[in-house]
Design an enzyme around this catalytic site. Sequence first.
Site, PDB file in Angstrom:
ATOM      1  N   ARG A  13       1.506  -4.233   8.174  1.00  0.00           N
ATOM      2  CA  ARG A  13       2.135  -4.273   9.735  1.00  0.00           C
ATOM      3  C   ARG A  13       3.303  -3.317   9.874  1.00  0.00           C
ATOM      4  NH1 ARG A  13       2.771  -9.110  12.150  1.00  0.00           N
ATOM      5  NH2 ARG A  13       5.143  -8.723  13.305  1.00  0.00           N
ATOM      6  N   TYR A  14       4.007  -2.720   8.935  1.00  0.00           N
ATOM      7  CA  TYR A  14       4.588  -2.280   8.369  1.00  0.00           C
ATOM      8  C   TYR A  14       4.672  -0.380   8.407  1.00  0.00           C
ATOM      9  CZ  TYR A  14       7.369  -6.516   8.925  1.00  0.00           C
ATOM     10  OH  TYR A  14       7.856  -7.369   9.986  1.00  0.00           O
ATOM     11  N   ARG A  80     -10.403  -6.453 -21.031  1.00  0.00           N
ATOM     12  CA  ARG A  80      -9.543  -6.341 -20.590  1.00  0.00           C
ATOM     13  C   ARG A  80      -8.248  -5.049 -20.953  1.00  0.00           C
ATOM     14  NH1 ARG A  80      -9.024 -10.858 -18.550  1.00  0.00           N
ATOM     15  NH2 ARG A  80      -6.860 -10.951 -18.269  1.00  0.00           N
ATOM     16  N   HIS A 154      37.957  -1.878  11.139  1.00  0.00           N
ATOM     17  CA  HIS A 154      38.355  -2.572  11.381  1.00  0.00           C
ATOM     18  C   HIS A 154      37.517  -3.532  11.691  1.00  0.00           C
ATOM     19  CE1 HIS A 154      41.845  -1.548   8.441  1.00  0.00           C
ATOM     20  NE2 HIS A 154      41.997  -0.831   9.086  1.00  0.00           N
ATOM     21  N   SER A 284      13.069 -13.717  23.443  1.00  0.00           N
ATOM     22  CA  SER A 284      13.164 -14.967  22.713  1.00  0.00           C
ATOM     23  C   SER A 284      11.975 -15.634  23.705  1.00  0.00           C
ATOM     24  CB  SER A 284      14.740 -15.631  23.523  1.00  0.00           C
ATOM     25  OG  SER A 284      15.041 -16.763  23.328  1.00  0.00           O
ATOM     26  N   ARG A 333       3.635  -0.946 -11.048  1.00  0.00           N
ATOM     27  CA  ARG A 333       2.398  -1.737  -9.686  1.00  0.00           C
ATOM     28  C   ARG A 333       3.489  -1.805  -9.033  1.00  0.00           C
ATOM     29  NH1 ARG A 333      -2.703  -1.822 -12.323  1.00  0.00           N
ATOM     30  NH2 ARG A 333      -2.212  -1.738 -14.413  1.00  0.00           N
TER      31      ARG A 333
END
Length: 500
Positions: A13-14, A80, A154, A284, A333
């Site tokens: 997606r990104y 392995r 603030h 929405s 990784r």
Amino acid sequence: MANDVYQTPFNSRYAGDEMKLLFSPRSRYSTWRQLWLWLAEAQKQLGLPITDEAIAQMEAHVKITDEEFEAAAAEEKRRRHDVMAHVHVFGRVAPAAAGIIHWGATSPYCTDNGDLIAMKRGLDLLLPPLARLIAGLSAFAKDYKGLACLGYTHGQPAQPTTVGKRACLWIQDLLLDLRNLERARDDLRFRGAKGTTGTQASFLQIFDGDHEKVEQLDELITQKAGFKSVFTVTSQTYSRKVDVDIINALGSFGATCERFGGDIRHLAMLKELEEPNEQDQIGSSAMAYKRNPMRAERLCSLGRYLRNKPKEALDTYSAQWLEMSLDDSAIRRITIPESFLCADACLILLLNITAGLVVYEEVVKRRIEAELPFVSNLDPDRLSLAKDQQMATENLIMACVQKGLSRQDAHEEIRVLSLEAAAQVKERGRANDLIGRIRQCDFFEPIHGSLDILLDPNTFTGRAAQQVEKFTQPGGEVETALRSYHDHLSDTIKTPDLHV
């Protein structure tokens, strides 16, 4: 099959194509093969018995194929050990080199040097679009350098600033990110050929005790990889503190992204500014009228994820034992690629958002007009006024004094009228009518004709416009920082669809 197994959203997606390719398995294992080729070339150059045919075969098969991926997976299941699996598979397609691939090296020769190459290239990918982002925001800042708007401290209305000056605050932070990423890239050093515990003992043996050739080997490989320098000392791995420095820079950029996205969301809530909105975009599923700051929200989400990645790097570094321990492997990784992919995704969003920012000038003006009667150029404590009743009253007091009225009398009259106006706003929900009260008050009759000038919002923004000009002018701070990116500032990048 792709829809039946989990995929990281960075991939689906990104993130952009170039960054995804950089951290792909094909890039990772092809880089290992390139490193083995560079090692063999350097060893041959320094006199070791490596044939031209061996070099040619390695060179012809640097890019790993789909079939070789399958073979490597089978070898790793059997042995392995991922590095040795790829050594064996590379040797099958380059049989003349099978006996000298990885000669004298240890696994981090591939994994560590490969990671350093990937991170260097990753930073090279991030810096030009970051420079374009800064350049685009600078143009925005110049366009709106004089548009007065409410400042907020603030979270409350405060002394006015300008839309352009606020953009310069974002740019200032991005310039710090540019510097941090440049520094991280330029400080990168190569691990080189150091052997099992970093002593280069295996290479010293290969070269019959010739220390000079061992050092030359390190230097040759470093040059081939495009690094300016190599670590003089390492353990089996380069110090994981290097990862900390790089991911700290990326994490700091993530914090900038979250902060910027938060500002955009707040301004959208106030209807002063809005991110781009597609014609058919739905805000929405239930409330059809909504236009949500979805890109800024996503930027905050990804920025928050990125700013938390440095802890992973710090934890990994501090947990290392003596010359090396493998508890760093699995997390690296994940941490390294995802930090870069996330930074890339954030940049794509930032470029999209800032390229289409919409400023609603009439809303900006209306909001400042609603609050301006309560703004002062002085600190609340010095005015002895209620803290929410501070705007342009000091200008009015000074104008009264110039007309021969008493400062203290003017101060008291405004204090009383301000309290009355504040009660209208807070207790009855009405508009701020302080200026109307001043217009009707006989005490202020000498300045009634000057009220419009005294309440012009642009008289309360100080040097905001001039600061923008100085900050963005030719030869100024922004242009100086972007000078080396001049050829990239007009580039366009291919971006993925901007999903939620």
